[in-house]
Scaffold this motif. Structure first.
Motif, PDB file in Angstrom:
ATOM      1  N   HIS A 246       0.823  -1.195   0.000  1.00 57.68           N
ATOM      2  CA  HIS A 246       0.000   0.000   0.000  1.00 57.68           C
ATOM      3  C   HIS A 246       0.871   1.263   0.000  1.00 57.68           C
ATOM      4  CE1 HIS A 246      -3.836   1.892   0.317  1.00 57.68           C
ATOM      5  NE2 HIS A 246      -3.490   2.568   1.386  1.00 57.68           N
ATOM      6  N   ASN A 247       0.600   2.124  -0.964  1.00 54.05           N
ATOM      7  CA  ASN A 247       1.326   3.395  -1.119  1.00 54.05           C
ATOM      8  C   ASN A 247       2.812   3.221  -1.401  1.00 54.05           C
ATOM      9  OD1 ASN A 247      -0.920   4.979  -0.899  1.00 54.05           O
ATOM     10  ND2 ASN A 247      -0.714   5.230   1.325  1.00 54.05           N
ATOM     11  N   VAL A 248       3.248   2.034  -1.757  1.00 53.56           N
ATOM     12  CA  VAL A 248       4.635   1.832  -2.171  1.00 53.56           C
ATOM     13  C   VAL A 248       4.674   1.425  -3.645  1.00 53.56           C
ATOM     14  CG1 VAL A 248       6.728   0.473  -1.840  1.00 53.56           C
ATOM     15  CG2 VAL A 248       5.414   1.231   0.141  1.00 53.56           C
ATOM     16  N   GLY A 249       3.914   0.401  -3.996  1.00 48.88           N
ATOM     17  CA  GLY A 249       3.891  -0.052  -5.382  1.00 48.88           C
ATOM     18  C   GLY A 249       3.966  -1.565  -5.452  1.00 48.88           C
ATOM     19  N   LEU A 250       4.189  -2.069  -6.663  1.00 53.03           N
ATOM     20  CA  LEU A 250       4.294  -3.512  -6.859  1.00 53.03           C
ATOM     21  C   LEU A 250       5.742  -3.942  -6.635  1.00 53.03           C
ATOM     22  CD1 LEU A 250       3.060  -6.236  -7.933  1.00 53.03           C
ATOM     23  CD2 LEU A 250       3.862  -5.514 -10.178  1.00 53.03           C
ATOM     24  N   VAL A 251       5.951  -4.790  -5.637  1.00 53.58           N
ATOM     25  CA  VAL A 251       7.307  -5.226  -5.315  1.00 53.58           C
ATOM     26  C   VAL A 251       7.725  -6.354  -6.261  1.00 53.58           C
ATOM     27  CG1 VAL A 251       8.782  -6.218  -3.534  1.00 53.58           C
ATOM     28  CG2 VAL A 251       6.982  -4.598  -2.900  1.00 53.58           C
ATOM     29  N   LEU A 252       8.897  -6.178  -6.897  1.00 51.75           N
ATOM     30  CA  LEU A 252       9.383  -7.231  -7.785  1.00 51.75           C
ATOM     31  C   LEU A 252      10.249  -8.223  -7.034  1.00 51.75           C
ATOM     32  CD1 LEU A 252      10.489  -5.412 -11.063  1.00 51.75           C
ATOM     33  CD2 LEU A 252       8.237  -6.138 -10.344  1.00 51.75           C
ATOM     34  N   SER A 253      11.230  -7.690  -6.307  1.00 48.24           N
ATOM     35  CA  SER A 253      12.204  -8.592  -5.713  1.00 48.24           C
ATOM     36  C   SER A 253      13.054  -7.815  -4.708  1.00 48.24           C
ATOM     37  CB  SER A 253      13.086  -9.149  -6.823  1.00 48.24           C
ATOM     38  OG  SER A 253      14.149  -9.868  -6.283  1.00 48.24           O
ATOM     39  N   VAL A 254      13.656  -8.552  -3.779  1.00 50.37           N
ATOM     40  CA  VAL A 254      14.613  -7.925  -2.880  1.00 50.37           C
ATOM     41  C   VAL A 254      15.840  -7.524  -3.696  1.00 50.37           C
ATOM     42  CG1 VAL A 254      16.133  -8.306  -0.909  1.00 50.37           C
ATOM     43  CG2 VAL A 254      13.807  -9.207  -0.885  1.00 50.37           C
ATOM     44  N   TYR A 255      16.333  -6.308  -3.474  1.00 45.99           N
ATOM     45  CA  TYR A 255      17.483  -5.822  -4.238  1.00 45.99           C
ATOM     46  C   TYR A 255      18.784  -6.095  -3.480  1.00 45.99           C
ATOM     47  CZ  TYR A 255      20.392  -2.543  -6.893  1.00 45.99           C
ATOM     48  OH  TYR A 255      21.374  -1.981  -7.659  1.00 45.99           O
ATOM     49  N   ASP A 256      18.855  -5.628  -2.234  1.00 49.85           N
ATOM     50  CA  ASP A 256      20.018  -5.966  -1.408  1.00 49.85           C
ATOM     51  C   ASP A 256      19.652  -5.850   0.076  1.00 49.85           C
ATOM     52  OD1 ASP A 256      19.775  -3.265  -1.198  1.00 49.85           O
ATOM     53  OD2 ASP A 256      21.789  -2.762  -1.896  1.00 49.85           O
ATOM     54  N   LEU A 257      20.509  -6.405   0.902  1.00 49.03           N
ATOM     55  CA  LEU A 257      20.337  -6.285   2.348  1.00 49.03           C
ATOM     56  C   LEU A 257      21.300  -5.212   2.829  1.00 49.03           C
ATOM     57  CD1 LEU A 257      20.313 -10.069   3.360  1.00 49.03           C
ATOM     58  CD2 LEU A 257      18.384  -8.641   2.687  1.00 49.03           C
ATOM     59  N   LEU A 258      20.779  -4.231   3.565  1.00 45.60           N
ATOM     60  CA  LEU A 258      21.642  -3.139   4.018  1.00 45.60           C
ATOM     61  C   LEU A 258      22.232  -3.440   5.381  1.00 45.60           C
ATOM     62  CD1 LEU A 258      19.438  -0.082   3.018  1.00 45.60           C
ATOM     63  CD2 LEU A 258      21.424  -0.966   1.810  1.00 45.60           C
ATOM     64  N   CYS A 259      21.424  -4.048   6.241  1.00 47.45           N
ATOM     65  CA  CYS A 259      21.868  -4.234   7.612  1.00 47.45           C
ATOM     66  C   CYS A 259      21.184  -5.468   8.186  1.00 47.45           C
ATOM     67  CB  CYS A 259      21.507  -2.985   8.425  1.00 47.45           C
ATOM     68  SG  CYS A 259      21.771  -3.168  10.169  1.00 47.45           S
ATOM     69  N   VAL A 260      21.974  -6.401   8.685  1.00 50.51           N
ATOM     70  CA  VAL A 260      21.416  -7.609   9.284  1.00 50.51           C
ATOM     71  C   VAL A 260      21.758  -7.598  10.764  1.00 50.51           C
ATOM     72  CG1 VAL A 260      21.468 -10.129   9.278  1.00 50.51           C
ATOM     73  CG2 VAL A 260      21.677  -8.879   7.126  1.00 50.51           C
ATOM     74  N   GLY A 261      20.747  -7.566  11.599  1.00 53.62           N
ATOM     75  CA  GLY A 261      20.966  -7.508  13.041  1.00 53.62           C
ATOM     76  C   GLY A 261      21.268  -8.881  13.616  1.00 53.62           C
ATOM     77  N   ASP A 262      21.382  -8.931  14.930  1.00 56.74           N
ATOM     78  CA  ASP A 262      21.607 -10.221  15.590  1.00 56.74           C
ATOM     79  C   ASP A 262      20.359 -11.091  15.469  1.00 56.74           C
ATOM     80  OD1 ASP A 262      24.109  -9.436  16.331  1.00 56.74           O
ATOM     81  OD2 ASP A 262      23.462  -8.616  18.258  1.00 56.74           O
ATOM     82  N   SER A 263      20.587 -12.394  15.445  1.00 55.40           N
ATOM     83  CA  SER A 263      19.453 -13.322  15.388  1.00 55.40           C
ATOM     84  C   SER A 263      19.117 -13.786  16.801  1.00 55.40           C
ATOM     85  CB  SER A 263      19.800 -14.535  14.521  1.00 55.40           C
ATOM     86  OG  SER A 263      20.108 -14.112  13.217  1.00 55.40           O
ATOM     87  N   TYR A 264      17.824 -13.858  17.114  1.00 49.27           N
ATOM     88  CA  TYR A 264      17.401 -14.275  18.447  1.00 49.27           C
ATOM     89  C   TYR A 264      16.511 -15.506  18.374  1.00 49.27           C
ATOM     90  CZ  TYR A 264      19.048  -9.783  20.107  1.00 49.27           C
ATOM     91  OH  TYR A 264      19.827  -8.711  20.410  1.00 49.27           O
ATOM     92  N   LEU A 265      16.618 -16.343  19.392  1.00 47.56           N
ATOM     93  CA  LEU A 265      15.635 -17.398  19.583  1.00 47.56           C
ATOM     94  C   LEU A 265      14.638 -16.876  20.596  1.00 47.56           C
ATOM     95  CD1 LEU A 265      17.954 -20.506  19.892  1.00 47.56           C
ATOM     96  CD2 LEU A 265      16.738 -19.684  17.883  1.00 47.56           C
ATOM     97  N   LEU A 266      13.366 -16.958  20.279  1.00 47.91           N
ATOM     98  CA  LEU A 266      12.371 -16.431  21.196  1.00 47.91           C
ATOM     99  C   LEU A 266      11.711 -17.575  21.945  1.00 47.91           C
ATOM    100  CD1 LEU A 266      10.739 -13.703  18.930  1.00 47.91           C
ATOM    101  CD2 LEU A 266      12.637 -13.499  20.540  1.00 47.91           C
ATOM    102  N   PRO A 267      11.522 -17.424  23.264  1.00 46.80           N
ATOM    103  CA  PRO A 267      11.004 -18.527  24.087  1.00 46.80           C
ATOM    104  C   PRO A 267       9.637 -19.023  23.627  1.00 46.80           C
ATOM    105  CG  PRO A 267      11.137 -16.467  25.328  1.00 46.80           C
ATOM    106  CD  PRO A 267      11.845 -16.233  24.052  1.00 46.80           C
ATOM    107  N   MET A 268       8.823 -18.176  23.033  1.00 51.10           N
ATOM    108  CA  MET A 268       7.484 -18.613  22.671  1.00 51.10           C
ATOM    109  C   MET A 268       7.427 -19.288  21.299  1.00 51.10           C
ATOM    110  SD  MET A 268       5.589 -18.279  25.118  1.00 51.10           S
ATOM    111  CE  MET A 268       3.963 -18.548  24.431  1.00 51.10           C
TER     112      MET A 268
END
Lengths: 210, 150
Positions: A40-62
């Motif tokens: 909505h209000n962005v447009g039709l997404v074709l594909s991921v272009y690149d990753l700028l920043c990848v944070g830490d990965s967490y395991l969540l208890p739930m």
């Protein structure tokens, strides 16, 4: 026609994905969510272009599957022509409401009758719009057959939020046929482009090639 | 999903085309190696990639190289066109005056006839279709504003 949008999201990866390189697994997970969808209000997404920043990965208890959750900032390629932009597509169909144009990957482009070359008429037997190009002896019929290449100018864009609505909105009586209700509202097209061809140089490509 | 910036940068058709070609390559490459991850994951955007590629391969950008476009961008600078106008010229590759008028706002006031001719010449030289022996002469496109009855 195309642009880059910067988004961020929390991406969930199930343990079966952990043996893959992380950026690749993240990109694919995001593509599953986003590719070929209208935001909505962005447009039709074709594909991921690149990753700028990848944070830490967490395991969540739930999370019972033990999936990891990673905060990612990334960019996607989006189809969103700007208003006034010129583009070339193919005629998909003609109806009384106007001419529908397709780009192959995007079909919701409407040229309303008032935005066609003037003077024009709708040919009921052939079901096509005709530009009655004036000549010395009367006029010459220029047909807008489906499948022909057409150059048009984007005049406006309509985003409709198609997420499910509350029940009380649903039992509205269906729109009466032939009414001039907004096409986008009736069919709930998430992203509709209005276009025009009423300028010299616009319309079927074959009209202007000598 | 948060939208941080909905319009960060504009992309030309060439850039998108090159990216899509690489992306297809990557997916086919991955499949060829028969890695055992779910295939549906790496092909989630396959439909839209294919449809967009099919469309773009029919556009003028199909035979453009990055170098060509860079040269053109350098050469077009003196005409002081806006960024979106230049972008559209690169995407559409106008062959005639009437096409150029569509892409440039208030073309008549801003540019003289000689300048328009010069731009068209630049476009032909840098972005035109690859020269084919016999098509070369006829292909110049008559800048005739009158449509031709079919």
């Amino acid at each position: 026609m195309f642009l880059l949008s910067r988004l961020s999201s929390l991406v969930r990866l199930s343990p079966s994905q952990w043996k893959r390189p992380l950026p690749e697994a993240l990109t694919d997970a995001l593509n599953v969510q986003l590719a070929n969808k209208v935001m909505h209000n962005v447009g039709l997404v074709l594909s991921v272009y690149d990753l700028l920043c990848v944070g830490d990965s967490y395991l969540l208890p739930m999370d019972w599957e033990g999936a990891s959750h990673t905060r990612v900032t990334f960019r996607v390629i989006v189809f969103r022509p700007f208003v006034e932009e010129i583009a070339v597509g193919k005629i998909k169909s003609c109806t009384r409401e106007g001419v529908l144009v397709s780009l192959g990957f995007f079909d919701d482009i409407l040229i309303k009758p008032e935005a066609l070359q003037h003077p024009k008429r709708f040919d009921e037997t052939e079901q096509v719009w005709v530009w009655e190009y004036p000549t010395d002896e009367g006029h010459h019929d220029m047909f807008m057959d489906p499948g022909e290449e057409i150059r048009f100018r984007v005049t406006s864009e309509v985003f409709v939020d198609t997420s499910p609505t509350a029940p009380e909105a649903a039992p509205k009586e269906p729109p009466t046929s032939g009414s001039n209700a907004d096409l986008a509202e009736v069919k709930r097209i998430p992203y509709l482009l209005h276009a025009s061809v009423n300028e010299p140089g616009l319309g079927l490509i074959s009209w202007w090639n000598s | 999903m948060e939208i941080e910036e909905s319009q960060e940068a504009l992309l030309s058709n060439v850039e998108v085309l090159h990216f899509l070609r690489e992306e297809r390559q990557r997916q086919f490459g991955a499949k060829a190696q028969k890695k055992n991850w779910p295939r549906h994951l790496s092909g989630a955007n396959a439909t839209i990639l294919l449809e967009t590629l099919t469309h773009l391969e029919t556009q003028p950008c199909a035979h453009h190289e990055a170098e060509q476009v860079k040269d053109f961008l350098e050469a077009i600078k003196p005409f002081q066109l806006s960024q979106s106008e230049v972008l559209q010229i690169v995407n559409q590759v106008p062959e005639s005056t009437v096409e150029l008028h569509l892409l440039i706002e208030e073309c008549e006031e801003r540019l003289s006839e000689e300048q328009i001719e010069a731009i068209l010449e630049l476009v032909r030289k840098n972005l035109g279709p690859p020269v084919e022996p016999e098509a070369e002469q006829e292909d110049q496109g008559n800048p005739d504003v009158e449509p031709v009855p079919a």
